[in-house]
Design a protein around this motif. Structure first.
Motif, PDB file in Angstrom:
ATOM      1  N   ARG A   1     -22.682  52.663  80.869  1.00 53.16           N
ATOM      2  CA  ARG A   1     -22.848  51.472  81.701  1.00 53.16           C
ATOM      3  C   ARG A   1     -21.606  50.595  81.675  1.00 53.16           C
ATOM      4  N   GLN A   2     -20.805  50.726  80.637  1.00 52.67           N
ATOM      5  CA  GLN A   2     -19.671  49.814  80.450  1.00 52.67           C
ATOM      6  C   GLN A   2     -18.529  50.626  79.861  1.00 52.67           C
TER       7      GLN A   2
ATOM      8  N   SER B   1     -24.472  53.960  75.755  1.00 46.80           N
ATOM      9  CA  SER B   1     -25.670  53.305  76.277  1.00 46.80           C
ATOM     10  C   SER B   1     -26.929  54.062  75.868  1.00 46.80           C
TER      11      SER B   1
ATOM     12  N   ALA C   1     -30.798  54.739  76.861  1.00 46.34           N
ATOM     13  CA  ALA C   1     -31.524  54.688  78.130  1.00 46.34           C
ATOM     14  C   ALA C   1     -32.906  55.288  77.987  1.00 46.34           C
TER      15      ALA C   1
END
Lengths: 663, 663
Positions: free
Chosen positions: B507-508, B548, B550
């Motif tokens: 995500r980043q 991340s 999830a």
């Protein structure tokens, strides 16, 4: 019997006082829900059963005047995978004849018999008479009768009881004979089968020189009980008891029989005698195992013998077996036997829905067993389950119009499971046909001075108590409505106990006798309200059973049902079908707080009550192309509509689901 | 080639500019996560593979100096049902030799080769040399080489390409030969296989008098590409292309071949040529069908040929096939082929968890295919999936210590699924062994003036750009941590493009070159950040990928996963095991709002990151004996702990579950 002579006739001994026996079919006329079902069998199924047997060249098999059939041609039976084309058309395909086809004739004759009682059908009666004539000509001078061993494998009789259904076939022909005699008064087949039963009694038994065997597929036991009851001949009861007592004893008959054939007993296809419930003596059995239909037929015979002989050792085993089945291995529909591999049981709490085998015959067999447990006295534990299996997993096996059949009764379908016109192993069609046509005999149990009402429904029963005729008329729209009015008709006042079942699914019940409220709690034992009084003409009993709607949850050990809920109303289990709810039924979820509504729909599926609720549906349209993603699917509100499970697959073909997701 | 002479040697033609080729194994040293895995193969698996082959009497099969083996004795392979006893002990049992055992030698040699590169092992090298010597003595004067057709079925070579794995075996021996040459410098097997490949080229091709066939089990295609790359001989590439182009053409080779054998082509066991992807020409295929491993191997070969020839017609078909697989038929673990029946695909969105076949070889095959799609240029669509399948459905097939193997990789187990010591069809052990040992070759793709970094992990790569040596050192604790430092080492400055994958699950992400932040969005295309510059010694790239966590949801059309959630962290899919969470995993539910926590556990399973959350568990203890009831089960709070899927069944045997119930 200790002598080595063949069994001789002897009238049935005095029965234990508390034995409740079913009323024969001709003594109970059903109307309403069951009237429609019986009419469908009488007007359609009975004729279809005969026609399919003829098309499958089964007449050739039993007709001694025709050349030996060798190989006959039954119908092509598409596998469920192949059957997604609608209608499951059958086409001819060459397969060897099957050794258990006498049983199909037996059940076909039985279904025809009850149907002929329901409505005259001279054409069908003539055809069945001709079949019976053939059996008469086929019977050997010594009484032996088996189309398989006489026409396909001569010289090998009684060499493979384990696998070859020889006594099983005899049993079904006996049941057919008793039914045909009771329904039409014609004795020919009954006499044939008495001669055969006498021959069997001369071959099997504890006396020196006789075989210690029993059948790999149980059936002869319960049939001999019927024969004993119909003829009053206790020798048949004794033979039934012998088969029960002998089962599973050591040295094991199937081992010895295999060695006598020159075969290795260990080479048994099903590996364990659990398959046919002969792994240990029946009184030591406490776990329901193996082939489901065989198990149900065995336990039925055991219950009959327990009833007739007041045999508590059998009763104890039966209660353990009942507990095991109903607390660990029974579908909510009353279906049983999850595995196609052994047509039977697997492990505790293993109840897959989509792949459920749950053979129609097995549910029919559970009805047999439950009804026979009631022989030992009224107990709603058995009657409620009989009702569950009757209204759900059994009659799901027959289309509403009586023309199409299920063999497997899954609780979930992706849209590929449909009724057959016929089956390569056609045991289920005549089995469900005969059960439905004889439904009246499951309504009541008659003891010396008592009548138990096991099932409710518009009907009239005629019976005798202390030699005096009594009629009992039920007026009810059961199972759609729980109000039941019962009128007793008797010429002179007569004292007996009337037992009325109060089903466990009913949250609120009220009972009035001649308008006067009865304290139900005070008179109810084992789920039956007992009313003892001197009954007079015109006495009126009113029972109001609330048709409770329920969400049912499975024991969390049933992994396949966790997080799911089944809907019920009264004795009926419901399902959702694609035709009412659209495809992708697994996408539907039912919140726990959603209100259930019942709606009478007289024009739907012959007149049913549907259930509906507001649920949610996972959206597939806007999901996009990803197979997996971090965002959950969107949900939209949906109105779901459920129909009784027994009525599914009678409209447009499609998906079906019993256990709805909660959430 | 239009002439009818045998193919002659010709150096490889100029390649399309954008072809990215993997670095051979000896050019990439891995450490960290993959270093541990490779060490397990080098220290344990490689020797085990050889030993098991010997124990299975596979030496007898290929040794021309021993009597023809006739029947050899492989290991007993208990079915999953039988294997609930821990450990899955193998016992001797007589089974006929298998026609594809040359392929097991090929893969065993390949795994040994990479292992010998990893760590010297003179004993193993001597054994493999002896195996190669046997193949040398077995080879026919014309180059033909098949232990099955030379020793078991002489005289029948090239008569049943459809079923008998003849070219498939050749392919695996070729891969083994290339690997052994690259890892040890020894040419003997390479020379043997070049002679055999030349013989094959003389038998198959478009020229008059040659056969128009191809193998029922694809493999030879990708192997010939490897051989062409290793030898620089374009004739092998041409032959690979011929097999690809010819597949599924009409008249159908397998029809004609069957008729030539006197067999009915319609009597094919698998009924449809979809089973081996020859139902239509490959460029017309848009649906992934049939046997999963065969499909993956075919598409791998197609991707190689598309890369080498710049063939866009193949590329278009491959993209359609990729879409079909990854949007409709792929497990979240990167497993594929749900059905044991055809070892392959069924229908769209049919992904049963407990009965998932999901053969280890199929996931390995998906890694092959994905890595070869990257030959046409960096694209995270393929690399992300390669990573998914690598880290989950592939290496789940090998125990952490390198000694035990999974054939099937289900996503749910009731506790009866365990690793094998060996398998009757031992394709998976050497396949996962060779894949893991060659993991370095999946890390990078090298083009004329570009290097693509497909995988991250502590490692050192050595390669040449424009004839000048470059080293690239990754320092990272990936996949447990997403920080990756890359140092470029080069003697003189050199310009090339460095492609860095930015996984879609991240995500980043942040990228710095020599400490200077790069605008990722501006430089990223197809999921790869492209940095073109003149690289100098000591240049340092820092990529920070957020690991991340999830919750993954499946497309609601996957009925088996509806209402369920899978946990992931970075590329890893997680599962819960009984040993951490107690039995009855289906009773656990994870609320959507429950917080997930990641925890580094250095002493667990070789050092992993676990995930945990507070969930609920349906109580079974206080449910009572009812199987069904109107009250839902009570729920109690429970802390659930999940481990990476690949690491399951390395501790106490028990249940396992990937898709947790939400709620």
């Amino acid at each position: 019997m200790t002598a080595s002579q063949p069994a001789t006739s002897s009238k049935t001994e005095t029965k234990p006082k508390l034995a409740f026996r079913p009323l024969p079919v001709p003594q109970v006329d059903v109307r309403g829900f069951w009237g429609d079902r019986v009419d469908a069998v009488a007007s359609k199924t009975a004729g279809i059963l005969y026609d399919r047997c003829v098309e499958a060249r089964m007449l050739e098999q039993i007709d001694p005047d025709r050349p030996s059939p060798g190989v006959v041609i039954p119908f092509h039976s598409p596998s469920p995978d192949e059957a997604d084309a609608q209608g499951a058309e059958f086409t001819g395909s060459t397969v060897t004849t099957q050794m258990f086809w006498d049983s199909d004739w037996g059940k076909t004759i039985e279904a025809a018999a009850y149907s002929l009682y329901r409505r005259r059908n001279p054409d069908l009666e003539k055809k069945i008479d001709a079949v019976i004539d053939m059996y008469g000509r086929l019977q050997q001078p010594d009484g032996y009768l088996s189309s398989w061993y006489q026409r396909i494998q001569p010289g090998l009789r009684w060499t493979n009881l384990r696998d070859c259904h020889e006594l099983y076939c005899a049993g079904h022909l006996i049941e057919g004979a008793v039914a045909y005699y009771q329904a039409t008064g014609k004795r020919k087949l009954l006499d044939i089968m008495c001669r055969y039963a006498d021959h069997i009694a001369s071959m099997f038994g504890p006396e020196p020189g006789k075989r210690n065997g029993y059948c790999g597929h149980e059936e002869i036991e319960l049939a001999l009980v019927k024969l004993a009851r119909a003829t009053g001949e206790n020798k048949y009861m004794e033979l039934a008891k012998y088969f029960i007592d002998q089962r599973g004893q050591q040295p094991h008959y199937f081992d010895e029989e295999a060695r006598a054939r020159g075969a290795d007993p260990k080479a048994y296809h099903f590996k364990t005698y659990e398959y046919n419930q002969s792994h240990k003596p029946v009184r030591e059995q406490d776990k329901v195992v193996g082939h489901a239909v065989r198990a149900m037929y065995l336990y039925s015979g055991m219950a009959d013998i327990a009833t007739e002989y007041g045999d508590d050792t059998l009763k104890v085993a039966l209660e353990l077996l009942w507990d095991d089945l109903t607390t660990k291995s029974l579908y909510v529909t009353g279906g049983l036997g999850p595995s196609a591999h052994n047509e039977g049981f697997t492990s505790d709490y293993d109840l897959p829905n989509e792949t459920a085998y749950a053979e129609t015959c097995a549910s029919v067999g559970l009805v047999f067993w439950a009804s026979r447990m009631l022989g030992m006295g009224p107990n709603a534990r058995y009657a409620d389950m009989m009702e569950r299996s009757l209204y759900n997993g059994s009659i799901s096996g027959l289309s509403l119009d009586g023309s199409l059949f299920f063999y497997e009764n899954p609780l979930e379908s992706r849209g590929g499971h449909h009724r057959w016109k016929w089956h390569r192993c056609p045991c289920c069609p005549p089995n469900i046909g005969r059960m439905v046509a004889s439904i009246g005999s499951y309504f009541y149990g008659l003891a010396d001075d008592a009548l138990a009402v096991h099932l409710y429904g518009d009907s009239t029963a005629r019976f005798e108590i202390a030699g005096r005729p009594v009629s009992l008329v039920q007026t009810s729209n059961y199972p759609w409505d729980g109000a039941v009015a019962i009128e007793v008709e008797t010429e002179a006042p007569i004292a007996f106990t009337l037992y009325l079942r109060v089903p466990a699914w009913c949250r609120q019940a009220a009972l009035r006798v001649n308008g006067k409220m009865v304290n139900l709690e005070a008179v109810t034992i084992d789920g039956y309200a007992a009313i003892r009084r001197e009954w007079r003409r015109g006495d009126r009993v009113e029972l109001d059973l609330e048709m409770s709607m329920a969400r049912l949850f499975a024991n969390p050990q049933v992994r396949q049902d966790i997080g799911r809920v089944a809907l019920a109303r009264g004795p009926l289990i419901y399902c959702v079908e694609e035709t009412d709810n659209g495809g992708g039924l697994h996408c539907i979820a039912l919140p726990r707080e959603a209100k259930l509504e019942a709606q009478r729909e007289p024009n739907l599926l012959g007149g049913i009550v549907t259930l509906s609720a507001i649920g949610s549906r996972a959206e597939t349209e806007n999901w996009g192309s990803d197979l997996y993603r971090p965002e959950p699917p969107a949900a939209e509100e949906t109105k779901l509509k459920a129909v009784p499970y027994f009525a599914w697959d009678n409209r447009d073909p499609g998906e079906m689901l019993v256990w709805l997701r909660e959430g």
